[in-house]
Design a protein around this motif. Structure first.
Motif, PDB file in Angstrom:
ATOM      1  N   GLN A 148      36.207  73.001  70.786  1.00  0.00           N
ATOM      2  CA  GLN A 148      36.458  72.038  71.842  1.00  0.00           C
ATOM      3  C   GLN A 148      35.277  71.084  72.037  1.00  0.00           C
ATOM      4  OE1 GLN A 148      37.764  74.077  75.423  1.00  0.00           O
ATOM      5  NE2 GLN A 148      38.818  75.648  74.229  1.00  0.00           N
ATOM      6  N   CYS A 197      39.148  77.855  68.530  1.00  0.00           N
ATOM      7  CA  CYS A 197      39.420  76.451  68.785  1.00  0.00           C
ATOM      8  C   CYS A 197      38.127  75.749  69.175  1.00  0.00           C
ATOM      9  CB  CYS A 197      40.472  76.294  69.889  1.00  0.00           C
ATOM     10  SG  CYS A 197      41.043  74.594  70.092  1.00  0.00           S
ATOM     11  N   GLY A 200      41.405  70.072  71.276  1.00  0.00           N
ATOM     12  CA  GLY A 200      40.581  70.969  70.482  1.00  0.00           C
ATOM     13  C   GLY A 200      41.141  71.134  69.079  1.00  0.00           C
TER      14      GLY A 200
END
Length: 283
Positions: free
Chosen positions: A194, A192, A181
């Motif tokens: 991902q 983050c 990520g």
């Protein structure tokens, strides 16, 4: 312990009939300080002038330095000849010292004096790194080097590196610092992304390392826990002769081309004394 307290009390009250801590010869104080850890030495240096002077003595700090500290200093500090005192050398080595064009940092652990080394993603040979369809360098505050290599999608992952360094004798562990990520900040909070993370749960990543005079070590594992930096242990190596620089070659590969994988950040390779392994698990 009681005697020490009495002496301190006497010194504070201005007693003249009993010896004070400040009356101790600096050489004797320095000898005692040489058996203590650096944080304790720094605390005691604030007691009085005698302790402060003794804390600067070379015999206090030389045992805290690596046995081959001259070789380490020559490798990482260009101004080494200008630094003479052992305390100054210790303090300099405890700072992250950048070398090899800014791609590597070396330092001593302040508590134990162990030598640590970090190699940035720019100091690694990453297959396809110049093809911006797959790889990019992205800035981040989460790296010692303020940048990481990020792969959006790729079929063939191959990351190689090597380093030659005057490690003191001992056993060391090598880690790859990776994250699934892409982290960033939004409204002051860490998030983050991902979106591109895939393929790492199908086949494991293989790690290899070999030293100039040691056997090849191989390990493998699946990459997991998106959104978190993890130190993946590649293996250990032993340094027997600290008088000769140790050359280490290492790699990380996932070359099964039956599937793509992506969303991986490669920050650095870390080399620490083996006893630090448990500590790194909690980073």
């Amino acid at each position: 312990m009681g005697t020490g307290v009495s002496l301190l009390a006497c010194e504070n009250e201005g007693c003249s009939s009993r010896p004070r801590l400040g009356d101790l010869p600096e050489d004797c104080v320095a000898l005692v300080l040489s058996y203590l850890d650096p944080p304790e030495i720094c605390k005691l240096a604030r007691v009085n002038r005698a302790f402060r002077g003794a804390s600067r003595a070379d015999l206090v700090w030389e045992p805290k330095l690596p046995s081959n500290y001259c070789s380490v200093m020559e490798k990482v500090c260009k101004d080494f000849p200008e630094i003479s005192g052992k305390k100054e050398i210790y303090a300099r080595l405890c700072q992250p010292n950048t070398f090899d064009g800014g791609t590597k940092k070396a330092w001593l652990d302040k508590g134990t004096g162990g030598v640590c080394l970090s190699i940035s993603s720019r100091g690694l040979a990453i297959t396809g790194i110049d093809d911006r369809r797959y790889w990019n360098y992205i800035p981040t505050e989460e790296s010692r080097f303020n940048t990481v290599a990020y792969v959006q999608q790729i079929w063939w992952l191959e990351v190689d590196g090597e380093v030659e360094f005057p490690f003191p004798a001992g056993t060391y562990s090598l880690f790859f610092r990776l994250q699934l990520g892409r982290a960033s900040k939004r409204l002051g909070r860490r998030i983050c992304n991902q979106e591109h993370v895939h393929g790492w749960d199908i086949k494991p990543v293989r790690f290899q390392l070999r030293t100039s005079d040691g056997p090849q070590v191989t390990s493998q594992c699946f990459l997991d826990e998106p959104g978190r930096w993890i130190q993946y242990h590649a293996g250990d190596f032993v340094v027997d002769n600290s008088n000769v620089p140790t050359k280490i070659k290492f790699s990380m590969t996932q070359i099964d081309c039956t599937h793509t994988k992506g969303g991986l950040c490669v920050d650095s390779v870390l080399i620490y004394p083996r006893e630090y392994r448990e500590r790194l698990k909690h980073f």
